[in-house]
Design a protein around this motif. Sequence first.
Motif, short mmCIF file in Angstrom:
data_model
loop_
_atom_site.label_atom_id
_atom_site.label_comp_id
_atom_site.label_asym_id
_atom_site.label_seq_id
_atom_site.Cartn_x
_atom_site.Cartn_y
_atom_site.Cartn_z
N PRO A 199 60.08 -49.87 -29.55
CA PRO A 199 59.74 -49.57 -30.90
C PRO A 199 59.29 -48.12 -30.88
O PRO A 199 59.45 -47.28 -31.96
N LYS A 200 58.65 -47.68 -29.94
CA LYS A 200 57.75 -46.29 -30.22
C LYS A 200 58.89 -45.20 -29.92
O LYS A 200 58.90 -43.97 -30.58
N HIS A 201 59.76 -45.07 -28.80
CA HIS A 201 60.40 -44.12 -28.61
C HIS A 201 62.05 -44.49 -28.85
O HIS A 201 62.80 -43.65 -29.48
N GLY A 202 62.50 -45.57 -28.43
CA GLY A 202 64.00 -45.95 -28.50
C GLY A 202 64.45 -45.93 -29.98
O GLY A 202 65.51 -45.74 -30.29
N SER A 203 63.41 -46.40 -30.78
CA SER A 203 63.84 -46.50 -32.28
C SER A 203 64.21 -45.03 -32.94
O SER A 203 64.73 -45.22 -34.14
N CYS A 204 63.76 -43.96 -32.31
CA CYS A 204 63.99 -42.79 -32.91
C CYS A 204 65.60 -42.30 -32.39
O CYS A 204 65.76 -41.00 -32.79
N THR A 205 66.02 -42.85 -31.43
CA THR A 205 67.16 -42.16 -30.96
C THR A 205 68.48 -42.57 -31.28
O THR A 205 69.62 -41.88 -31.23
N GLY A 206 68.48 -43.44 -32.54
CA GLY A 206 69.85 -43.80 -32.85
C GLY A 206 70.64 -44.78 -32.09
O GLY A 206 71.80 -45.14 -32.47
N MET A 207 70.28 -44.93 -30.77
CA MET A 207 70.74 -46.04 -29.86
C MET A 207 70.53 -47.42 -30.37
O MET A 207 69.48 -47.53 -30.78
N ASP A 208 71.37 -48.33 -29.89
CA ASP A 208 70.89 -49.76 -29.70
C ASP A 208 70.15 -49.87 -28.60
O ASP A 208 69.95 -49.32 -27.81
N ALA A 209 69.40 -51.09 -28.47
CA ALA A 209 68.13 -51.16 -27.31
C ALA A 209 69.11 -51.20 -26.08
O ALA A 209 68.66 -50.42 -25.09
N ARG A 210 70.34 -51.79 -26.12
CA ARG A 210 71.05 -51.86 -24.53
C ARG A 210 71.13 -50.56 -24.07
O ARG A 210 71.14 -50.15 -22.90
N THR A 211 71.83 -49.66 -24.96
CA THR A 211 72.34 -48.39 -24.74
C THR A 211 71.09 -47.50 -24.32
O THR A 211 71.27 -46.66 -23.65
N TYR A 212 70.26 -47.68 -25.14
CA TYR A 212 68.82 -47.01 -24.70
C TYR A 212 68.30 -47.20 -23.40
O TYR A 212 67.96 -46.27 -22.77
N PHE A 213 68.16 -48.44 -23.10
CA PHE A 213 67.84 -48.87 -21.75
C PHE A 213 68.53 -48.22 -20.50
O PHE A 213 68.23 -47.68 -19.51
N GLN A 214 69.80 -48.37 -20.95
CA GLN A 214 70.86 -47.74 -19.96
C GLN A 214 70.96 -46.29 -19.72
O GLN A 214 70.94 -45.60 -18.72
N SER A 215 70.39 -45.54 -20.86
CA SER A 215 70.40 -44.18 -20.88
C SER A 215 69.12 -43.73 -20.14
O SER A 215 69.14 -42.54 -19.55
N ASN A 216 68.23 -44.50 -20.21
CA ASN A 216 67.10 -44.21 -19.21
C ASN A 216 67.51 -44.29 -17.62
O ASN A 216 66.97 -43.25 -16.79
N ILE A 217 68.12 -45.14 -17.41
CA ILE A 217 68.29 -45.24 -15.95
C ILE A 217 69.62 -44.01 -15.61
O ILE A 217 69.60 -43.54 -14.67
N ASP A 218 70.77 -43.90 -16.44
CA ASP A 218 71.69 -42.89 -16.33
C ASP A 218 70.89 -41.53 -16.01
O ASP A 218 71.48 -40.75 -15.24
N ALA A 219 69.85 -41.36 -16.94
CA ALA A 219 69.00 -40.07 -16.68
C ALA A 219 68.33 -40.03 -15.47
O ALA A 219 68.41 -38.91 -14.73
N LEU A 220 67.81 -41.10 -14.83
CA LEU A 220 67.19 -40.79 -13.67
C LEU A 220 68.08 -40.85 -12.50
O LEU A 220 68.01 -39.84 -11.77
#
Length: 349
Positions: free
Chosen positions: A187-208
């Motif tokens: 809710p704090k950060h992912g909600s501002c990205t325009g991504m759905d939750a699944r894509t947002y969490f995967q983007s965390n992993i991809d960036a790492l």
Amino acid sequence: MRPMSRLALWACLVIAQGCRSHHEPPPAPPPTPPTATARPLQLAKPEALELEFGRAQATACNCFKADASAKEGGACATPRFGAYLLALTWAPTFCRSHPDKEECGHLEESFGATHLTIHGLWPQFNDEEAREFNCTYPAYCGGLCECRGSNAPAKCFPDPATIPPAMGTYGPGFVTDNFFLANHEWPKHGSCTGMDARTYFQSNIDALLSLPGDQGTPAAITDNVGGSVALENLRAAFGQADSVAFACDPKCNLVEVGVCFLADEQRRPAARMTCPKSVTGGNTNSCVGNGSQPRCPMVKIQAATSDIGPTPSCANPGQGPACTNDQLCQNQGWVRCARSGCCTTVPKR
């Protein structure tokens, strides 16, 4: 005048009766008042009114003023942002001050003992945007202002099924303590990205995993666990020195690493970039500090040991007496019995 015929008279009576029995259409309902938003829409620039979750009035709840000593600024409409900050935790240091966290149990046997783990992927304003909006980053977007408090409604939290299984390794805080970190970061950060939750969490992993070294952790860290490394060598190990920041505790132990990425047109993390001043000049870069010389020219890389995690002594800050079940704690004014075997005020979500 000729008298009206019987047929004409009958037709007239039928018409008159129809007129008397005709119901007037109900009055139109009053117009619905506009939905209140955190910032009046007329004050937002057109480019700030991005369509977020199907709603045009996307707003952020906590934009901060450029003056670090000033109180939190007013809410602002969510604009496009030009950067991301990937925050990575060094768990052996983190767990010394957070022994009740489930991810800290048996830390010495886990991935986090020798590798950086994910804290979060945060939308960030670049320097130009920060000056324009007097704000360093957007948060709680798309009408999620009510998610800030401890009594946030269930709609604030992502479906656990959207969290990739790999997050258990790369971001254990997202799945432990009843998905505590996922329930905060989405809710704090992912909600501002325009991504759905699944894509947002995967983007965390991809960036790492896009970072140098073994699964996102350079050899300058993995080869020096239990020792120390020169700050300049640590910076160079990430491949683009101006795209990374390092947080240290008062004793120069590594706490967290921040890596800056450009946000592309689809608001996905893209290439690495020079970190905004809000990152390099803040706590995220506390190993460097604000002086002409680094505050921590040598950075300590703490090792995970068996005494880092939950301890039965229950002597750490925030811990209550030893326990075996929640009721024992609640009878003494605590919230629950933590995995550490100590009462705690930290609720499960």
